[in-house]
Design an enzyme around this catalytic site. Structure first.
Site, PDB file in Angstrom:
ATOM      1  N   HIS A 131     -37.933   4.860  22.408  1.00 12.53           N
ATOM      2  CA  HIS A 131     -39.112   4.288  21.817  1.00 12.53           C
ATOM      3  C   HIS A 131     -39.091   2.758  22.186  1.00 12.53           C
ATOM      4  O   HIS A 131     -40.132   1.926  21.748  1.00 12.53           O
ATOM      5  CB  HIS A 131     -39.253   4.387  20.233  1.00 12.53           C
ATOM      6  CG  HIS A 131     -38.143   4.225  19.733  1.00 12.53           C
ATOM      7  ND1 HIS A 131     -37.805   3.958  18.246  1.00 12.53           N
ATOM      8  CD2 HIS A 131     -36.799   3.474  20.189  1.00 12.53           C
ATOM      9  CE1 HIS A 131     -36.681   3.466  18.012  1.00 12.53           C
ATOM     10  NE2 HIS A 131     -36.043   3.431  18.669  1.00 12.53           N
ATOM     11  N   HIS A 132     -38.210   2.152  22.811  1.00 10.21           N
ATOM     12  CA  HIS A 132     -38.224   0.873  23.061  1.00 10.21           C
ATOM     13  C   HIS A 132     -38.965   0.215  24.400  1.00 10.21           C
ATOM     14  O   HIS A 132     -39.420  -0.855  24.577  1.00 10.21           O
ATOM     15  CB  HIS A 132     -36.905   0.145  23.101  1.00 10.21           C
ATOM     16  CG  HIS A 132     -36.073   0.301  21.685  1.00 10.21           C
ATOM     17  ND1 HIS A 132     -36.830  -0.281  20.491  1.00 10.21           N
ATOM     18  CD2 HIS A 132     -34.919   0.596  21.311  1.00 10.21           C
ATOM     19  CE1 HIS A 132     -35.918  -0.197  19.670  1.00 10.21           C
ATOM     20  NE2 HIS A 132     -34.946   0.471  19.892  1.00 10.21           N
ATOM     21  N   ALA A 133     -38.984   1.086  25.418  1.00  4.87           N
ATOM     22  CA  ALA A 133     -39.518   0.873  26.778  1.00  4.87           C
ATOM     23  C   ALA A 133     -41.030   0.282  26.428  1.00  4.87           C
ATOM     24  O   ALA A 133     -41.728   1.089  25.865  1.00  4.87           O
ATOM     25  CB  ALA A 133     -39.419   1.889  27.650  1.00  4.87           C
TER      26      ALA A 133
END
Length: 390
Positions: A131-133
């Protein structure tokens, strides 16, 4: 609509490997898959391998120049461009990085397609939840944001209301950023407070762009929060928002790094509380989204003791065959764990804290309690924007 759950799996996802000293050890995926099989859950779900996400799908979220940079680093890791977050300590470049990242993304997109088209009621991709990209860069062990891509594909297929609930210990910043201006997507993240943990975002005041006010919700939990507080926060925010939004699909991210044994964060949540939230998400999907549920993995760096058990519970919940917490872990799996890692595997599917309990928000709150302050800050920031009482 089929009542059958799908488990998205391709053994090649274990190639998502940043190297022997990196905390995101792909053994966590392999051991989870083996534990799912050891419990016979393969007979309860349809195991599906979706195709990798192609460039046109990746472009639903990611910039073309970033995709090309990932491809270049995938061919020659030494050429990784740090301007895109590649070749860093968090996201070292490795050969085949584009291909395996696109494969993981493809599993989440395939899960979304299956649920939307009625081929499955629930679909799980525990290799996903990266979920950080960001649209233009890698971040926090994440190359392509499969969660955002799955949601974007749902919108492309015609969905008008999607709720994304993220209970990873880290803020779901990449998903929030992807849909910051889109009122069709409600993102809800419960995470350790940004003062004490990467990525230092996820403040309650982050509520969405002017065109989508109230579409981003952030519950920033104080370090040390345990089962009772974590469950109180979840149940004091999430169900009311889901009921109001009435999503057509519920997408959830179940990072296991909230656990008290996780080496990279500071919450104190047990496996039993993680299971309770998985069950709650399943129930919310049935109550408000006609059962349509896409469930993803995420973080989790206690790769033997925690991650495989947590995500096996997730698969079991989706399959409609919950595993009782006191259940003994199959001996064959424990032997495989020792053979592969030289670590002793846990003996039961519980941390000994079942049944877990919490007090609902309707019971009143303590203005001097840091957990209640966090819940109240989130409610005050967002609920009035949605026409709800804070």
């Amino acid at each position: 609509m089929s009542g059958r759950a799908q488990l998205m799996w391709d053994e090649a996802v274990t190639g998502y490997d940043f190297g022997p000293d990196h905390p995101m050890d792909p053994v966590r995926l392999a051991l989870t898959r083996r534990l799912v099989d050891a419990f016979g859950l393969d007979r309860e779900v349809e195991v599906v391998s979706a195709k990798p996400a192609g460039d046109s799908t990746l472009r639903l979220v990611h910039r073309e120049d970033y995709i090309e940079a990932v491809k270049a680093a995938s061919v020659d890791p030494r050429s990784a461009d740090g301007a895109y977050g590649l070749g860093t300590m968090d996201d070292p470049a490795f050969a085949g990085m584009h291909e395996v990242s696109a494969l993981i993304a493809g599993q989440s997109v395939g899960a979304a397609e299956a649920v939307w088209r009625g081929e499955a009621l629930h679909a799980v991709n525990f290799a996903g939840g990266l979920h950080h990209a960001m649209p233009g860069g890698a971040s926090g062990f994440c190359i392509y944001n499969d969660a955002s891509l799955a949601i974007a594909r749902l919108l492309e297929l015609g969905a008008e209301r999607v709720v994304y609930v993220d209970v990873d210990v880290h803020h779901g910043d990449g998903v929030q950023a992807a849909f910051w201006e889109d009122p069709r997507v409600l993102t809800v993240s419960l995470h350790e407070h940004p003062r004490t943990l990467f990525p230092q975002t996820g403040w309650p005041e982050e509520t969405g762009a002017a065109s989508a006010e109230g579409s981003a919700v952030n519950v920033a939990l104080p370090a040390g929060t345990g089962d009772t507080g974590w469950l109180r926060a979840f149940h004091s925010v999430v169900p009311e928002l889901v009921a109001d939004f009435r999503p057509q699909v519920l997408v959830t991210q179940h990072g296991a790094d909230t656990h008290f044994e996780d080496p990279l964060a500071h919450l104190a949540v047990s496996l039993d509380a993680q299971r309770a939230v998985q069950v709650a998400c399943h129930e919310l999907a049935h109550e408000y989204a006609e059962g349509r549920w896409v469930a993803l993995g995420g973080g989790g760096y206690a790769v033997v003791d925690v991650v495989p058990r947590s995500w096996t519970h997730l698969v079991a919940v989706a399959a409609g065959r919950e595993i009782a917490p006191e259940t003994v872990v199959p001996e064959g799996w424990r032997q495989e764990v020792f053979a592969r890692t030289r670590q002793l595997a846990p003996a039961r599917m519980t941390d000994g804290r079942w049944p877990v309990s919490w007090k609902g928000w309707e019971s009143g709150y303590d203005p001097a309690d840091r957990l209640d302050q966090a819940v109240l800050a989130a409610r005050r920031a967002v609920f009035p924007l949605r026409g709800l009482l804070a």
